[in-house]
Design a protein around this motif. Structure first.
Motif, PDB file in Angstrom:
ATOM      1  N   THR A   1      -2.796  18.886  -7.460  1.00  0.00           N
ATOM      2  CA  THR A   1      -4.029  19.669  -7.606  1.00  0.00           C
ATOM      3  C   THR A   1      -3.977  21.013  -6.882  1.00  0.00           C
ATOM      4  OG1 THR A   1      -4.943  18.312  -5.847  1.00  0.00           O
ATOM      5  CG2 THR A   1      -5.637  17.799  -8.071  1.00  0.00           C
TER       6      THR A   1
ATOM      7  N   ASP B   1       0.394   3.442  -3.045  1.00  0.00           N
ATOM      8  CA  ASP B   1      -0.919   4.098  -3.036  1.00  0.00           C
ATOM      9  C   ASP B   1      -0.895   5.358  -2.190  1.00  0.00           C
ATOM     10  OD1 ASP B   1      -1.347   1.786  -4.286  1.00  0.00           O
ATOM     11  OD2 ASP B   1      -2.880   1.000  -2.915  1.00  0.00           O
ATOM     12  N   ILE B   2      -0.236   5.248  -1.046  1.00  0.00           N
ATOM     13  CA  ILE B   2      -0.166   6.404  -0.151  1.00  0.00           C
ATOM     14  C   ILE B   2       0.618   7.532  -0.799  1.00  0.00           C
ATOM     15  CG2 ILE B   2       0.712   7.182   2.079  1.00  0.00           C
ATOM     16  CD1 ILE B   2       0.269   4.193   2.979  1.00  0.00           C
TER      17      ILE B   2
ATOM     18  N   PHE C   1      -0.964  13.306  -5.880  1.00  0.00           N
ATOM     19  CA  PHE C   1      -2.147  13.918  -6.492  1.00  0.00           C
ATOM     20  C   PHE C   1      -2.579  15.156  -5.720  1.00  0.00           C
ATOM     21  CE2 PHE C   1      -3.186   9.564  -8.353  1.00  0.00           C
ATOM     22  CZ  PHE C   1      -2.542   9.888  -9.533  1.00  0.00           C
ATOM     23  N   PHE C   2      -2.429  15.083  -4.405  1.00  0.00           N
ATOM     24  CA  PHE C   2      -2.775  16.256  -3.603  1.00  0.00           C
ATOM     25  C   PHE C   2      -1.939  17.453  -4.034  1.00  0.00           C
ATOM     26  CE2 PHE C   2      -1.601  18.864   0.087  1.00  0.00           C
ATOM     27  CZ  PHE C   2      -2.829  19.424   0.347  1.00  0.00           C
TER      28      PHE C   2
ATOM     29  N   SER D   1       0.810  -1.223   0.000  1.00  0.00           N
ATOM     30  CA  SER D   1       0.000   0.000   0.000  1.00  0.00           C
ATOM     31  C   SER D   1       0.841   1.270   0.000  1.00  0.00           C
ATOM     32  CB  SER D   1      -0.942   0.004   1.191  1.00  0.00           C
ATOM     33  OG  SER D   1      -0.186  -0.190   2.352  1.00  0.00           O
TER      34      SER D   1
ATOM     35  N   PHE E   1       1.134   8.020  -3.970  1.00  0.00           N
ATOM     36  CA  PHE E   1       0.365   8.569  -5.085  1.00  0.00           C
ATOM     37  C   PHE E   1      -0.696   9.547  -4.604  1.00  0.00           C
ATOM     38  CE2 PHE E   1       1.857   5.294  -8.148  1.00  0.00           C
ATOM     39  CZ  PHE E   1       2.189   6.176  -9.160  1.00  0.00           C
ATOM     40  N   MET E   2      -1.280   9.198  -3.466  1.00  0.00           N
ATOM     41  CA  MET E   2      -2.293  10.079  -2.906  1.00  0.00           C
ATOM     42  C   MET E   2      -1.689  11.448  -2.604  1.00  0.00           C
ATOM     43  SD  MET E   2      -4.924   8.538  -0.225  1.00  0.00           S
ATOM     44  CE  MET E   2      -4.137   9.025   1.286  1.00  0.00           C
ATOM     45  N   LEU E   3      -0.520  11.435  -1.965  1.00  0.00           N
ATOM     46  CA  LEU E   3       0.194  12.682  -1.683  1.00  0.00           C
ATOM     47  C   LEU E   3       0.509  13.432  -2.969  1.00  0.00           C
ATOM     48  CD1 LEU E   3       2.756  11.668   1.057  1.00  0.00           C
ATOM     49  CD2 LEU E   3       1.142  13.534   1.197  1.00  0.00           C
TER      50      LEU E   3
END
Lengths: 205, 161
Positions: free
Chosen positions: B33, B22-23, B29-30, B19, B25-27
């Motif tokens: 944006t 995934d974590i 994308f944050f 995971s 990638f989340m950062l």
């Protein structure tokens, strides 16, 4: 040879590294921009063709000294009291022609009505920018408070809220047209006449 | 017998790191944006004042930015500690502001040239003399719409040091 296991598992161990690489790239090349602030219009450089005579009582003079002290309408004033004083001045309703002014004291030495009231802001060359912004904020706040109150009464919505929706790009044109009408109506009730005279040099006062 | 031999004594199972991507990638994308690309490096200290009656600058392509503040520590020896104006990437005098605005205006699309806003990003410790000079210059080139860019917050915080 028959395959006993399914497809072989791909090693995803380096995926995190790649993602980190991208993340760090974005961290260094981008910034979080601040893109909000006080919108003001500067006076045009050509003097108006016909000089309008303005009665002294219709002008609310605000002076910021170089040490950050505030002189409002001739009295030394705390910054925290400025907004209230400005609001009292704006809706003083001296000639009684303003039927929506709620707390107008009808003081004959203060402004005639909101459409005539002018706030004039002067500052020293050595005034700190932070102080200046605070004063600007309070004066704009005085207008906004009055406008919000009227908008709340007429349209059940705050003025600043309507304005924010109006400048948003996503707002559809039909909504914009409707908003514009309402905004102009409120603006006509309390026109923002905030003039900034040329900065005086410290030697002249 | 072999049934028991298989069992290893005390070894811990490996922690799954599946995971982790995934974590991250989340950062990622944050950040993708909420940030924008840097268009120029800030050479001045730029601690903006706070204000509460603010309006958002909606359209990015209609904004010209002027930075004002004391030169950063690495430039302080060269330019001193008095607040300076930064136009694009270099330190400038107040007299250059007019030309700068005209140049930036010429770069924009024809339709936008009349609706430009000048965003003044001024350090809260700068003094008004410099700002008045800038304002005078802006008036001379008829760039009358300004935005004193601030952080959102209580304006009275500006008075504290």
């Amino acid at each position: 040879m028959p395959r006993r296991a399914g497809a072989p598992e791909v090693n995803a161990g380096s995926m995190a590294d790649i993602a980190f690489l991208l993340l760090i790239f974005f961290l260094v090349t981008t910034t979080i921009e601040t893109d909000a602030g006080l919108d003001r219009m500067l006076p045009p450089i050509e003097p108006p063709e016909n000089d309008v005579v303005i009665k002294q009582k219709n002008i609310f003079q605000v002076n910021i000294s170089k040490s950050g002290q505030l002189l409002a309408d001739g009295n030394l004033t705390e910054l925290t009291a400025l907004r209230e004083k400005a609001m009292a001045f704006l809706e003083n309703n001296g000639d009684g022609s303003c039927n929506y002014c709620r707390e107008g004291k009808k003081d004959p030495t203060s402004s005639d009505n909101p459409t005539k009231a002018i706030i004039s802001l002067k500052n020293d060359r050595e005034t700190k920018y932070g102080t200046y912004i605070t004063v600007q904020n309070e004066l704009v706040g005085a207008y906004n408070d009055l406008r919000n109150r009227e908008a709340e009464r007429l349209f059940k919505r705050s003025f600043t809220d309507m304005e924010a929706e109006y400048i948003k790009q996503e707002t559809p044109p039909s909504v914009k047209a409707e908003l514009k009408e309402k905004i102009t109506r409120i603006q006509d009730m309390f026109p923002q006449k905030l003039s900034e005279a040329e900065t005086s040099s410290s030697s002249s006062n | 017998m072999s049934k028991f031999a298989k069992k290893k004594s005390g070894e811990l199972p490996a922690v799954s790191t599946a995971s982790l991507p995934d974590i991250v990638f989340m950062l990622l994308f944050f950040f993708m944006t909420v940030t924008v690309m840097k268009d120029n490096t800030l050479k001045v200290k730029n601690e903006l004042p706070q204000a509460s009656e603010i309006k958002k600058l909606e359209k990015k392509d209609r904004v010209i930015t002027i930075y004002v503040g004391a030169p950063d520590d690495q430039y302080a020896s060269q330019y001193g500690s008095e607040p300076k104006i930064q136009l694009n990437d270099k330190f400038s005098n107040a007299s250059d502001v007019g030309d700068f605005i005209l140049m930036e205006r010429a770069k924009k699309h024809q339709d936008l040239q009349n609706v430009l806003t000048t965003s003044l990003k001024v350090d809260r410790n700068a003094n008004m003399g410099l700002i008045s000079d800038i304002k005078q210059q802006l008036r001379e080139v008829n760039a009358l719409k300004v935005n004193y860019t601030t952080y959102e917050g209580d304006a009275f915080n500006n008075l504290k040091n």
